[in-house]
Design a protein around this motif. Structure first.
Motif, PDB file in Angstrom:
ATOM      1  N   ARG A 117       0.779  -1.236   0.000  1.00 43.92           N
ATOM      2  CA  ARG A 117       0.000   0.000   0.000  1.00 43.92           C
ATOM      3  C   ARG A 117       0.817   1.296   0.000  1.00 43.92           C
ATOM      4  N   ALA A 118       2.057   1.241   0.372  1.00 43.25           N
ATOM      5  CA  ALA A 118       2.852   2.479   0.366  1.00 43.25           C
ATOM      6  C   ALA A 118       2.906   2.998  -1.070  1.00 43.25           C
ATOM      7  N   PRO A 119       2.730   4.307  -1.256  1.00 40.46           N
ATOM      8  CA  PRO A 119       2.642   4.851  -2.612  1.00 40.46           C
ATOM      9  C   PRO A 119       3.992   4.979  -3.316  1.00 40.46           C
ATOM     10  N   PHE A 120       4.481   3.828  -3.765  1.00 39.89           N
ATOM     11  CA  PHE A 120       5.679   3.753  -4.597  1.00 39.89           C
ATOM     12  C   PHE A 120       5.298   3.086  -5.906  1.00 39.89           C
ATOM     13  N   TRP A 121       5.945   3.497  -6.976  1.00 41.16           N
ATOM     14  CA  TRP A 121       5.782   2.842  -8.262  1.00 41.16           C
ATOM     15  C   TRP A 121       7.136   2.231  -8.598  1.00 41.16           C
ATOM     16  N   LYS A 122       7.112   0.916  -8.881  1.00 40.47           N
ATOM     17  CA  LYS A 122       8.362   0.171  -9.061  1.00 40.47           C
ATOM     18  C   LYS A 122       8.512  -0.276 -10.514  1.00 40.47           C
ATOM     19  N   LYS A 123       9.718  -0.071 -11.028  1.00 37.93           N
ATOM     20  CA  LYS A 123      10.032  -0.467 -12.397  1.00 37.93           C
ATOM     21  C   LYS A 123      11.287  -1.325 -12.377  1.00 37.93           C
ATOM     22  N   GLU A 124      11.189  -2.498 -12.994  1.00 38.11           N
ATOM     23  CA  GLU A 124      12.349  -3.378 -13.120  1.00 38.11           C
ATOM     24  C   GLU A 124      13.110  -3.038 -14.390  1.00 38.11           C
ATOM     25  N   HIS A 125      14.424  -2.914 -14.245  1.00 38.16           N
ATOM     26  CA  HIS A 125      15.308  -2.699 -15.389  1.00 38.16           C
ATOM     27  C   HIS A 125      16.058  -4.000 -15.626  1.00 38.16           C
ATOM     28  N   GLY A 126      15.980  -4.515 -16.854  1.00 37.74           N
ATOM     29  CA  GLY A 126      16.653  -5.762 -17.170  1.00 37.74           C
ATOM     30  C   GLY A 126      17.361  -5.702 -18.503  1.00 37.74           C
ATOM     31  N   ARG A 127      17.971  -6.805 -18.843  1.00 36.22           N
ATOM     32  CA  ARG A 127      18.701  -6.874 -20.111  1.00 36.22           C
ATOM     33  C   ARG A 127      17.780  -6.673 -21.315  1.00 36.22           C
ATOM     34  N   ASP A 128      16.500  -7.028 -21.138  1.00 36.80           N
ATOM     35  CA  ASP A 128      15.555  -6.945 -22.250  1.00 36.80           C
ATOM     36  C   ASP A 128      14.657  -5.717 -22.190  1.00 36.80           C
ATOM     37  N   GLY A 129      14.985  -4.757 -21.339  1.00 38.56           N
ATOM     38  CA  GLY A 129      14.178  -3.545 -21.245  1.00 38.56           C
ATOM     39  C   GLY A 129      13.650  -3.323 -19.834  1.00 38.56           C
ATOM     40  N   THR A 130      12.566  -2.550 -19.747  1.00 35.81           N
ATOM     41  CA  THR A 130      11.987  -2.225 -18.449  1.00 35.81           C
ATOM     42  C   THR A 130      10.529  -2.660 -18.399  1.00 35.81           C
ATOM     43  N   SER A 131      10.057  -2.891 -17.169  1.00 39.72           N
ATOM     44  CA  SER A 131       8.638  -3.216 -16.977  1.00 39.72           C
ATOM     45  C   SER A 131       8.211  -2.771 -15.583  1.00 39.72           C
ATOM     46  N   TRP A 132       6.976  -2.304 -15.492  1.00 44.08           N
ATOM     47  CA  TRP A 132       6.433  -1.901 -14.199  1.00 44.08           C
ATOM     48  C   TRP A 132       6.054  -3.135 -13.401  1.00 44.08           C
ATOM     49  N   VAL A 133       6.279  -3.080 -12.100  1.00 43.66           N
ATOM     50  CA  VAL A 133       5.945  -4.189 -11.215  1.00 43.66           C
ATOM     51  C   VAL A 133       4.463  -4.075 -10.853  1.00 43.66           C
ATOM     52  N   VAL A 134       3.749  -5.185 -10.996  1.00 38.27           N
ATOM     53  CA  VAL A 134       2.323  -5.206 -10.642  1.00 38.27           C
ATOM     54  C   VAL A 134       2.141  -5.863  -9.274  1.00 38.27           C
ATOM     55  N   ALA A 135       1.063  -5.496  -8.615  1.00 34.95           N
ATOM     56  CA  ALA A 135       0.766  -6.059  -7.295  1.00 34.95           C
ATOM     57  C   ALA A 135       0.561  -7.570  -7.398  1.00 34.95           C
ATOM     58  N   LYS A 136       1.014  -8.291  -6.382  1.00 36.31           N
ATOM     59  CA  LYS A 136       0.865  -9.741  -6.338  1.00 36.31           C
ATOM     60  C   LYS A 136      -0.277 -10.112  -5.394  1.00 36.31           C
ATOM     61  N   ASP A 137      -1.017 -11.140  -5.761  1.00 38.31           N
ATOM     62  CA  ASP A 137      -2.143 -11.581  -4.935  1.00 38.31           C
ATOM     63  C   ASP A 137      -1.703 -11.943  -3.521  1.00 38.31           C
ATOM     64  N   GLU A 138      -0.538 -12.577  -3.382  1.00 41.27           N
ATOM     65  CA  GLU A 138      -0.091 -12.983  -2.042  1.00 41.27           C
ATOM     66  C   GLU A 138       0.219 -11.784  -1.145  1.00 41.27           C
ATOM     67  N   ASP A 139       0.642 -10.659  -1.743  1.00 42.07           N
ATOM     68  CA  ASP A 139       0.880  -9.449  -0.961  1.00 42.07           C
ATOM     69  C   ASP A 139      -0.452  -8.871  -0.472  1.00 42.07           C
ATOM     70  N   GLU A 140      -1.449  -8.882  -1.328  1.00 42.32           N
ATOM     71  CA  GLU A 140      -2.783  -8.410  -0.941  1.00 42.32           C
ATOM     72  C   GLU A 140      -3.368  -9.316   0.137  1.00 42.32           C
ATOM     73  N   ASP A 141      -3.197 -10.625  -0.021  1.00 42.94           N
ATOM     74  CA  ASP A 141      -3.702 -11.579   0.976  1.00 42.94           C
ATOM     75  C   ASP A 141      -3.053 -11.361   2.338  1.00 42.94           C
ATOM     76  N   ALA A 142      -1.752 -11.075   2.345  1.00 40.62           N
ATOM     77  CA  ALA A 142      -1.052 -10.835   3.600  1.00 40.62           C
ATOM     78  C   ALA A 142      -1.613  -9.624   4.329  1.00 40.62           C
ATOM     79  N   LEU A 143      -1.996  -8.615   3.585  1.00 42.74           N
ATOM     80  CA  LEU A 143      -2.528  -7.397   4.188  1.00 42.74           C
ATOM     81  C   LEU A 143      -3.920  -7.615   4.782  1.00 42.74           C
ATOM     82  N   LYS A 144      -4.682  -8.545   4.217  1.00 43.17           N
ATOM     83  CA  LYS A 144      -6.055  -8.798   4.679  1.00 43.17           C
ATOM     84  C   LYS A 144      -6.112  -9.286   6.120  1.00 43.17           C
ATOM     85  N   ARG A 145      -5.061  -9.900   6.613  1.00 48.72           N
ATOM     86  CA  ARG A 145      -5.097 -10.437   7.980  1.00 48.72           C
ATOM     87  C   ARG A 145      -5.117  -9.337   9.034  1.00 48.72           C
ATOM     88  N   TRP A 146      -4.797  -8.123   8.650  1.00 52.30           N
ATOM     89  CA  TRP A 146      -4.781  -7.025   9.611  1.00 52.30           C
ATOM     90  C   TRP A 146      -6.100  -6.284   9.610  1.00 52.30           C
TER      91      TRP A 146
END
Length: 146
Positions: A117-146
């Protein structure tokens, strides 16, 4: 309480030195340090973007919630932004409380919040270019327990 959003590296030992010390109400100190990892095997760096005022305020608000919910004596949250290499420290959370359960739970709560939830936008830089990181279901699930 300390909340810092910064581009420069932090010294984990220096940050933790004396954290919670000298207080008769602290029986537990818990810390976690996150590092940049490469799940794909092709990433060269991770870049984090943010809006400075908004990010600092959002993290400070969640720290306030944690302090109230777990009666914490002290908290440190440091989160870096900018371009970070594989293996570099990206963030740290430290909590100090009377009992270890509160310190552990509050630290996990803060880490789950920072991850999803922290307002950061993450971009991976790799040998084949760049891509934005998308939220993962397991991260959302972890937050639901609170």
């Amino acid at each position: 309480m300390k909340v810092s959003v910064q581009p420069e590296p932090f010294d984990l030992g220096a940050e933790l030195a004396g954290f919670g010390a000298g207080r008769s109400d602290v029986g537990a100190v818990v810390s976690f340090t996150g590092v940049v990892r490469d799940d794909s095997g092709a990433m060269e760096a991770l870049e984090l973007e943010h809006y400075p005022g908004m990010t600092q305020r959002a993290i400070a608000q969640i720290v306030d919630q944690a302090v109230t919910r777990w009666d914490l004596a002290d908290v440190i949250v440091i989160h870096r932004h900018g371009r970070l290499g594989i293996g570099e420290q990206i963030m740290m959370v430290a909590t100090a409380a009377r009992h270890r359960a509160a310190a552990f739970e509050a630290a996990e709560f803060l880490m789950d919040y920072l991850k999803s939830r922290a307002p950061f936008w993450k971009k991976e830089h790799g040998r084949d270019g760049t891509s934005w990181v998308v939220a993962k279901d397991e991260d959302e699930d972890a937050l639901k327990r609170w």
